[in-house]
Motif scaffolding. Structure first.
Motif, PDB file in Angstrom:
ATOM      1  N   VAL A 152      13.677  -0.133  -1.242  1.00  0.00           N
ATOM      2  CA  VAL A 152      14.183   1.214  -1.527  1.00  0.00           C
ATOM      3  C   VAL A 152      13.100   2.254  -1.243  1.00  0.00           C
ATOM      4  CG1 VAL A 152      15.008   2.741  -3.331  1.00  0.00           C
ATOM      5  CG2 VAL A 152      15.872   0.420  -3.187  1.00  0.00           C
ATOM      6  N   GLY A 153      11.878   1.942  -1.677  1.00  0.00           N
ATOM      7  CA  GLY A 153      10.762   2.865  -1.427  1.00  0.00           C
ATOM      8  C   GLY A 153      10.561   3.112   0.058  1.00  0.00           C
ATOM      9  N   SER A 154      10.706   2.055   0.878  1.00  0.00           N
ATOM     10  CA  SER A 154      10.505   2.212   2.323  1.00  0.00           C
ATOM     11  C   SER A 154      11.605   3.054   2.946  1.00  0.00           C
ATOM     12  CB  SER A 154      10.506   0.854   3.020  1.00  0.00           C
ATOM     13  OG  SER A 154       9.611  -0.003   2.406  1.00  0.00           O
ATOM     14  N   LEU A 155      12.845   2.819   2.498  1.00  0.00           N
ATOM     15  CA  LEU A 155      13.956   3.523   3.131  1.00  0.00           C
ATOM     16  C   LEU A 155      13.863   5.021   2.912  1.00  0.00           C
ATOM     17  CD1 LEU A 155      16.995   1.177   2.510  1.00  0.00           C
ATOM     18  CD2 LEU A 155      15.663   1.515   4.593  1.00  0.00           C
ATOM     19  N   LYS A 156      13.348   5.428   1.764  1.00  0.00           N
ATOM     20  CA  LYS A 156      13.287   6.872   1.513  1.00  0.00           C
ATOM     21  C   LYS A 156      11.879   7.414   1.742  1.00  0.00           C
ATOM     22  CE  LYS A 156      12.385   6.442  -3.329  1.00  0.00           C
ATOM     23  NZ  LYS A 156      12.496   6.865  -4.660  1.00  0.00           N
ATOM     24  N   TYR A 157      11.024   6.653   2.457  1.00  0.00           N
ATOM     25  CA  TYR A 157       9.630   7.040   2.590  1.00  0.00           C
ATOM     26  C   TYR A 157       9.448   8.331   3.398  1.00  0.00           C
ATOM     27  CZ  TYR A 157       4.718   6.744   2.489  1.00  0.00           C
ATOM     28  OH  TYR A 157       3.420   7.046   2.229  1.00  0.00           O
ATOM     29  N   PHE A 158       8.482   9.144   2.982  1.00  0.00           N
ATOM     30  CA  PHE A 158       8.309  10.453   3.620  1.00  0.00           C
ATOM     31  C   PHE A 158       6.853  10.876   3.774  1.00  0.00           C
ATOM     32  CE2 PHE A 158       8.054  15.137   3.075  1.00  0.00           C
ATOM     33  CZ  PHE A 158       8.758  15.531   4.200  1.00  0.00           C
TER      34      PHE A 158
ATOM     35  N   GLY B  56       9.536  12.355  17.851  1.00  0.00           N
ATOM     36  CA  GLY B  56      10.406  11.474  17.083  1.00  0.00           C
ATOM     37  C   GLY B  56      10.001  10.023  17.062  1.00  0.00           C
ATOM     38  N   ALA B  57       8.848   9.670  17.655  1.00  0.00           N
ATOM     39  CA  ALA B  57       8.463   8.256  17.731  1.00  0.00           C
ATOM     40  C   ALA B  57       8.126   7.676  16.361  1.00  0.00           C
ATOM     41  CB  ALA B  57       7.289   8.079  18.683  1.00  0.00           C
ATOM     42  N   SER B  58       7.757   8.526  15.401  1.00  0.00           N
ATOM     43  CA  SER B  58       7.457   7.988  14.071  1.00  0.00           C
ATOM     44  C   SER B  58       8.358   8.612  13.016  1.00  0.00           C
ATOM     45  CB  SER B  58       5.984   8.226  13.723  1.00  0.00           C
ATOM     46  OG  SER B  58       5.705   9.600  13.714  1.00  0.00           O
ATOM     47  N   GLU B  59       9.501   9.123  13.473  1.00  0.00           N
ATOM     48  CA  GLU B  59      10.429   9.761  12.542  1.00  0.00           C
ATOM     49  C   GLU B  59      11.098   8.708  11.644  1.00  0.00           C
ATOM     50  OE1 GLU B  59      10.728  13.279  11.841  1.00  0.00           O
ATOM     51  OE2 GLU B  59      11.583  13.573  13.816  1.00  0.00           O
ATOM     52  N   VAL B  60      11.171   8.976  10.335  1.00  0.00           N
ATOM     53  CA  VAL B  60      11.983   8.143   9.454  1.00  0.00           C
ATOM     54  C   VAL B  60      13.111   9.012   8.906  1.00  0.00           C
ATOM     55  CG1 VAL B  60      10.192   6.500   8.814  1.00  0.00           C
ATOM     56  CG2 VAL B  60      10.419   8.618   7.535  1.00  0.00           C
ATOM     57  N   MET B  61      14.042   8.386   8.169  1.00  0.00           N
ATOM     58  CA  MET B  61      15.229   9.140   7.762  1.00  0.00           C
ATOM     59  C   MET B  61      14.869  10.403   6.982  1.00  0.00           C
ATOM     60  SD  MET B  61      18.234   6.455   6.828  1.00  0.00           S
ATOM     61  CE  MET B  61      17.307   5.214   5.953  1.00  0.00           C
ATOM     62  N   ALA B  62      13.927  10.271   6.033  1.00  0.00           N
ATOM     63  CA  ALA B  62      13.618  11.424   5.184  1.00  0.00           C
ATOM     64  C   ALA B  62      12.941  12.541   5.968  1.00  0.00           C
ATOM     65  CB  ALA B  62      12.742  10.992   4.016  1.00  0.00           C
TER      66      ALA B  62
ATOM     67  N   SER C 283      15.641   6.993  13.724  1.00  0.00           N
ATOM     68  CA  SER C 283      14.809   7.186  12.536  1.00  0.00           C
ATOM     69  C   SER C 283      15.185   6.164  11.460  1.00  0.00           C
ATOM     70  CB  SER C 283      14.946   8.616  12.004  1.00  0.00           C
ATOM     71  OG  SER C 283      16.223   8.833  11.481  1.00  0.00           O
ATOM     72  N   ALA C 284      16.489   5.839  11.366  1.00  0.00           N
ATOM     73  CA  ALA C 284      16.916   4.837  10.390  1.00  0.00           C
ATOM     74  C   ALA C 284      16.303   3.478  10.728  1.00  0.00           C
ATOM     75  CB  ALA C 284      18.439   4.742  10.361  1.00  0.00           C
ATOM     76  N   SER C 285      16.256   3.155  12.038  1.00  0.00           N
ATOM     77  CA  SER C 285      15.693   1.853  12.402  1.00  0.00           C
ATOM     78  C   SER C 285      14.202   1.806  12.048  1.00  0.00           C
ATOM     79  CB  SER C 285      15.917   1.565  13.880  1.00  0.00           C
ATOM     80  OG  SER C 285      15.063   2.347  14.659  1.00  0.00           O
ATOM     81  N   HIS C 286      13.512   2.942  12.176  1.00  0.00           N
ATOM     82  CA  HIS C 286      12.103   2.975  11.774  1.00  0.00           C
ATOM     83  C   HIS C 286      11.966   2.728  10.277  1.00  0.00           C
ATOM     84  CE1 HIS C 286      11.351   5.787  15.458  1.00  0.00           C
ATOM     85  NE2 HIS C 286      11.456   4.520  15.799  1.00  0.00           N
ATOM     86  N   SER C 287      12.874   3.338   9.496  1.00  0.00           N
ATOM     87  CA  SER C 287      12.831   3.135   8.054  1.00  0.00           C
ATOM     88  C   SER C 287      13.054   1.664   7.707  1.00  0.00           C
ATOM     89  CB  SER C 287      13.901   3.972   7.360  1.00  0.00           C
ATOM     90  OG  SER C 287      13.627   5.333   7.515  1.00  0.00           O
ATOM     91  N   PHE C 288      14.027   1.045   8.398  1.00  0.00           N
ATOM     92  CA  PHE C 288      14.311  -0.365   8.109  1.00  0.00           C
ATOM     93  C   PHE C 288      13.138  -1.261   8.510  1.00  0.00           C
ATOM     94  CE2 PHE C 288      18.686   0.960   7.522  1.00  0.00           C
ATOM     95  CZ  PHE C 288      19.040   0.177   6.445  1.00  0.00           C
ATOM     96  N   LEU C 289      12.503  -0.893   9.629  1.00  0.00           N
ATOM     97  CA  LEU C 289      11.337  -1.654  10.067  1.00  0.00           C
ATOM     98  C   LEU C 289      10.245  -1.605   8.997  1.00  0.00           C
ATOM     99  CD1 LEU C 289      10.782  -3.192  12.642  1.00  0.00           C
ATOM    100  CD2 LEU C 289       9.539  -1.214  13.499  1.00  0.00           C
ATOM    101  N   LEU C 290      10.066  -0.420   8.428  1.00  0.00           N
ATOM    102  CA  LEU C 290       9.083  -0.275   7.352  1.00  0.00           C
ATOM    103  C   LEU C 290       9.475  -1.152   6.166  1.00  0.00           C
ATOM    104  CD1 LEU C 290       6.638   1.061   6.041  1.00  0.00           C
ATOM    105  CD2 LEU C 290       8.087   2.976   5.387  1.00  0.00           C
TER     106      LEU C 290
END
Lengths: 292, 440
Positions: free
Chosen positions: A221-227, A240-246, A67-74
């Motif tokens: 920052v906005g991408s990393l905490k995106y929800f 979980g294929a589109s799961e992000v950290m939040a 999920s963290a890697s998805h956030s970073f990709l975003l």
């Protein structure tokens, strides 16, 4: 005014309301979240102190890192898209016909609430009668993908509305910054024979570099905490294929009843975001800020 | 020196204000308590929190209001105050209230994994003191048991939901197919429909529990009703050949295009809409959809005339029979820390009894109590389902009703992967076995 500003007590009094609010609503919960992360707690019954176990588990948790890697990709995508927004604003800010209307059109997605945007795009992506697939089928694509259901595509399919949602915001910021550049500078350059490209690249861009840096930090920052859109459009699925950290944090705390572990993830999210912010600021640091 | 002074000033002011704020809230809560106790001098107030909002479930909402006024009439001096929230909000808020010991006196509850942390955290009161034999016998078999945690009953069931496959008679007729009674026949129907350009089955698997019902049914039909239950309570294993076979059958159905395209990205509501608009021939749902399919004024008459229902087909050579259903229950709880616990329990009892009398006719909810349906004037589809429920050989609870929260999440995620073809049936059961044994 001067008298007020030199009175320390007055300063304290004036900043107090905001400080109190931010303290009670942000910093206290932050510390509490870190604290809950040290507990084994289902969110309902009693807490048991387990030390750093949740944090250790999170570091070994593959789902968390995916999920963290998805956030970073975003974050990467939204930073890259800033370049497009910048080009659009450069065009809008040069006196072309209808730039006023265009600016407002770009801003409209920002006026919609996230849930409305999500509903809109769910309809667009509907595999059977959605706008996108209908278009593809009239163009002769036999078997267009089910955008939100296929693990390989879903993440990118959601990125598009996310980027679209914030485009207007960044265009507005760039536009305002570009409009602030004194006309005299541009005119002088033009008299010296600079082309439009040279004016944009050598004069306008360096002058708004400060703003660009701020937008980079905001975008990352906005991408990393995106929800929001992810939660409404897929709930992090399929599997979980589109799961992000939040969204992963929400799922653990509210669906799996693992409040302690969810809090630990939330705290890690904060730490990661903080580290990244510091790194970006270090990277984009420059000694001489250009002045008009 | 100056900055230092400034900081210390700010600090002192801050501390002072925090102290003041602290006092303030203490004062508030004290006065609130005063208010409550002065209230109880002349009347008892029972707080009731539920999720039958006026907007989304108007009929249920009206029914609840009627029951409450009847209760207040019978018990002068007792007032029932409602707090109505939407479904997900209700569940989230209840968790927060439980953590701070401020649960409402009475509220809605669900069995299994949802109930367990509340029961174990000593947040809900047990009903064993008011459950005498006479009261106990009023409930339909299995419903009361679903609210048991470690031998104590923490909820009074108010409704029961069973699932079945609803189908569009007109589409079946046009394509010359009959209602299937075996899985092979179902596959044939799907193939014929597919060849004629009709999407056979609507399924919104973004919500995950929807696909889970399909799996639970196949598991029941192939491996028998006890296999999953035993796997969950750890007297058996999830790596049962029958449970693997059920997963394989799901993938066969997916492979032949029986389900709607992109089901993993579609909500149950979207799927239901497609079915109701005649875009698909079949749709697996629970009895809670009955009011929408039969009495709702907004539903087109054409659809109401065409909708039929059949029991989930059996599987050749499988251990389950066609009269076994997948379903679930919902009920009410009373908070352990409630100041009016006795009154609240009386209200809960009154509520489920009254609801049983009229919920079917007025709101289309199948009550969790045994009832005499002969005297009621019900839409044929409803009577058909009720008749089948009365003759049910077994009811397998929804997966998230029997599993605790963490394995339930693994199950639901794996369901999406199974329908998406991202795991093999073997990997599917392995993941379940691992999650269940980790959770022991």
């Amino acid at each position: 005014m001067k008298k007020v500003m030199s009175n320390k007590l007055m300063i304290a009094l004036y900043i107090l309301p905001a400080l109190l609010l931010i303290g009670v609503l942000i910093y206290v919960p932050l510390v509490l979240t870190g604290y809950y992360g040290l507990m084994k707690w289902d969110g309902i019954g009693d807490m048991t102190f387990i030390g750093l176990e949740n944090y250790m588990e999170a570091i070994k948790d593959e789902d968390f890192w995916s999920s963290a890697s998805h956030s970073f990709l975003l974050a990467v995508f939204s930073t890259l898209s800033l370049a497009i927004y910048l080009i659009i604003s450069l065009i809008l800010a040069s006196k072309i016909k209808g730039s006023d209307i265009l600016r407002k059109i770009y801003l409209i997605p920002m006026l919609l609430s996230s849930v409305a945007i999500a509903q809109l795009w769910i309809k667009v992506y509907n595999p059977i009668n959605g706008m996108l697939n209908s278009l593809l089928m009239t163009l002769g694509v036999d078997n267009p993908p089910a955008w939100l259901a296929e693990p390989d595509i879903v993440l990118y399919a959601i990125f598009i509305p996310i980027l679209w949602q914030y485009a207007g915001f960044y265009i507005l910021i760039y536009y305002a910054a570009l409009k602030n550049i004194p006309e005299t500078l541009i005119e002088a350059a033009r008299i010296d024979g600079a082309t439009a490209w040279q004016i944009a690249y050598k004069i306008k861009l360096p002058l708004i570099m400060g703003v660009v840096k701020v937008t980079i930090v905001l975008a990352i920052v906005g991408s990393l905490k995106y929800f929001d859109l992810i939660f409404v459009m897929t709930g992090g699925g399929p599997n979980g294929a589109s799961e992000v950290m939040a969204s992963y944090m929400y799922k653990l705390a509210f669906a799996s009843y693992d409040f302690g572990y969810g809090s630990a993830i939330g705290f890690l999210l904060l730490v990661i975001t903080l580290i990244v912010t510091v790194i970006i600021q270090k990277l984009t640091e420059s000694k001489d800020e250009l002045q008009y | 020196m100056n900055t230092k002074k400034a900081f210390s000033t700010i600090f002192v002011v801050l501390v002072a204000l925090f102290l003041l704020a602290g006092c303030g809230s203490n004062g508030d809560s004290a006065s609130k308590n005063d208010g409550a106790s002065s209230d109880s001098d002349d009347s008892t107030v029972i707080n009731f929190m539920h999720q039958w909002t006026e907007g989304s479930s108007a009929k249920q909402n009206k029914l609840v209001n009627d029951i409450i006024s009847a209760f207040e009439k019978e018990n002068p001096g007792v007032k029932v105050e409602q707090e109505v929230l939407s479904a997900e909000q209700y569940k989230d808020k209840l968790k927060v209230l439980a953590a701070s010991n401020e649960l409402p006196d009475v509220g809605q509850a669900w069995p299994g994994g949802w109930l367990k942390p509340y029961a174990e955290g000593n947040k809900f009161a047990s009903f064993d003191d008011i459950l005498d034999d006479e009261f106990r016998n009023k409930f339909a078999g299995g419903t009361l048991e679903s609210f048991e945690v470690e031998g104590k009953t923490y909820g009074l069931p108010e409704e029961i939901n069973i699932t079945g496959i609803f189908y569009n008679k007109a589409i079946f007729e046009e394509n010359g197919v009959e209602v299937p009674t075996t899985l092979a026949e179902l596959k044939n129907v799907a193939t014929v429909l597919k060849d004629n350009g009709v999407t056979p089955i609507a399924l919104g698997n973004k919500d995950r529990w929807t696909g889970s019902i399909w799996y639970m049914y196949l598991a029941d039909r192939i491996a028998g009703p006890d296999t999953i239950e035993n796997a969950v309570n750890r007297t058996g294993t999830f790596e049962d050949p029958g449970l693997i076979e059920a997963a394989a059958q799901i993938q066969e159905l997916v492979g032949q295009g029986a389900f709607i395209k992109g089901t993993n990205g579609m909500t149950n509501l979207e799927a239901e809409n497609m079915f109701m608009n005649g875009l698909t021939a079949m749709y697996l749902t629970a009895s809670w959809s009955l009011p929408n399919f039969t009495t709702n004024e907004d539903t087109p008459q054409e659809f109401k005339d065409n909708v039929g229902y059949f029991k989930f087909p059996t599987v050749e050579g499988g251990k389950g029979d066609i009269d076994s259903f997948v379903g679930g229950t919902a009920g009410v709880f009373v908070a352990e820390k409630s100041e009016v616990k006795e009154e609240a329990k009386q209200f809960a009892k009154f509520f489920v009894e009254k609801l049983a009398e009229s919920s079917l006719q007025d709101a289309g909810i199948i009550p969790a109590m045994k009832l005499d349906t002969e005297s009621l004037d019900l839409p044929p589809l409803v009577s058909q389902m009720l008749g089948d429920l009365a003759n049910a050989s077994d009811i397998t609870l929804f997966a998230d009703n029997i599993m605790t929260a963490q394995p339930a999440q693994v199950h639901l995620d794996m369901i999406q992967s199974l329908f998406g073809g991202n795991v093999t049936p073997e990997e599917f059961v392995e993941a379940h076995e691992e999650a269940l044994s980790n959770n022991e």
